[in-house]
Design an enzyme around this catalytic site. Structure first.
Site, PDB file in Angstrom:
ATOM      1  N   SER A   1       0.867  -1.176   0.000  1.00  0.00           N
ATOM      2  CA  SER A   1       0.000   0.000   0.000  1.00  0.00           C
ATOM      3  C   SER A   1       0.900   1.220   0.000  1.00  0.00           C
ATOM      4  O   SER A   1       2.077   1.139   0.406  1.00  0.00           O
ATOM      5  CB  SER A   1      -0.897   0.014   1.242  1.00  0.00           C
ATOM      6  OG  SER A   1      -1.512   1.275   1.426  1.00  0.00           O
TER       7      SER A   1
ATOM      8  N   TYR B   1      -2.328  -1.279  10.301  1.00  0.00           N
ATOM      9  CA  TYR B   1      -2.223  -1.383   8.842  1.00  0.00           C
ATOM     10  C   TYR B   1      -0.906  -0.784   8.352  1.00  0.00           C
ATOM     11  O   TYR B   1      -0.191  -1.389   7.546  1.00  0.00           O
ATOM     12  CB  TYR B   1      -3.405  -0.668   8.206  1.00  0.00           C
ATOM     13  CG  TYR B   1      -3.531  -0.858   6.714  1.00  0.00           C
ATOM     14  CD1 TYR B   1      -4.079  -2.031   6.195  1.00  0.00           C
ATOM     15  CD2 TYR B   1      -3.121   0.128   5.832  1.00  0.00           C
ATOM     16  CE1 TYR B   1      -4.206  -2.206   4.824  1.00  0.00           C
ATOM     17  CE2 TYR B   1      -3.244  -0.043   4.464  1.00  0.00           C
ATOM     18  CZ  TYR B   1      -3.794  -1.207   3.968  1.00  0.00           C
ATOM     19  OH  TYR B   1      -3.918  -1.377   2.603  1.00  0.00           O
TER      20      TYR B   1
END
Length: 276
Positions: free
Chosen positions: A158, A171
């Site tokens: 990401s 995350y």
């Protein structure tokens, strides 16, 4: 002494550069993972898809993929948070295809909460799916790839593997870890024909993001168009979502013959987010 590559091109056609290859794509019953599975199959690979969902819908998806591409498509519902299940999906792929040439670690979950109230169970779950699962899957395929002197590993990280945002402690930590893992695997595989890279998308238009858009519009009390521009795409200068097809295309390229010298990289697909 001049060192020359052991392999200059894969034994495949330009139209089907992944012909004869076998792939596992985790988290691939919808969204980015499904797009990647579709692209790899379209380029000639047999593909094992994985994920949760309605069994009838998943079988329909599997059948459509097989019919569209003419490739062998197999489903495995392994819970990627469980190391034994990760090993089992790799074993299933070997039984089905005889080998695993390509591994795409795409399975992931998200949880947004301030640090002081971030539930430890949520932290553990995010780390298990987003980071530990990738390690266990890589470990399960690595020795065979070394023995065959060929392998492609793509970790879908990401933009949050390269930068941080508030309220996403688990995350962001996991995705940073994925990029570190990518570099280690690239170094250990470099002399064995194994390339390992990470892809770092910003916001990609998927059903999950579409649902998030509606939730954000209700929460902020603003129109969805304003949510898109001022909330979700605030940091993406293009002011457009990346597409599943764009991420899938980059993944397929990294698995193909022209990317043999690209390894250990973290490649943004972020609409210019990191150019700030």
């Amino acid at each position: 002494m001049l060192m020359t590559p052991k392999e200059t091109r894969m034994p495949a056609t330009d139209l089907l550069p992944l012909a004869g290859k076998a792939a596992i794509v985790t988290g691939s019953t919808s969204g980015i993972g499904l797009g990647i599975a579709r692209r790899l199959a379209a380029q000639g690979a047999a593909v094992m898809i994985n994920g949760f969902g309605n069994a009838i819908e998943i079988e329909k998806t599997r059948g459509v993929l097989a019919a569209e591409t003419g490739r062998e498509i197999v489903y495995d519902g392994a819970d990627m948070s469980q190391p034994a299940a990760v090993q089992a999906i790799v074993d299933h792929a070997r039984r089905s295809f005889g080998k695993v040439d390509i591994l795409v670690n795409n399975a992931g979950i998200q949880h947004v909460e301030p640090i002081e109230s971030f539930a430890p169970a949520k932290w553990d779950a995010v780390l298990a799916i987003n980071l530990s699962a990738a390690f266990h899957a890589i470990q399960a395929v690595f020795a065979d790839m070394k023995e065959r002197q060929w392998g492609r590993i793509v970790n879908v990280a990401s933009v949050h593997g390269l930068i941080a945002s508030p309220f996403k402690a688990a995350y962001v930590a996991a995705k940073h870890g994925v990029i570190g893992l990518t570099k280690v695997v690239a170094l250990e595989g470099a002399e064995h024909g194994i390339a390992c890279n990470a892809i770092c998308p910003g916001y990609v238009w998927t059903p999950l993001v579409e649902k998030q858009l509606e939730d954000q519009a209700r929460s902020h009390g603003i129109p969805r168009e304003q949510v898109i521009r001022d909330v979700l795409l605030k940091q993406q200068p293009t002011k457009r979502f990346a597409t599943v097809e764009e991420v899938a295309g980059l993944t397929a390229f990294l698995c193909g013959p022209d990317a043999a010298s690209i390894t250990g990289s973290a490649l943004p697909v972020d609409g210019g987010w990191l150019a700030h």
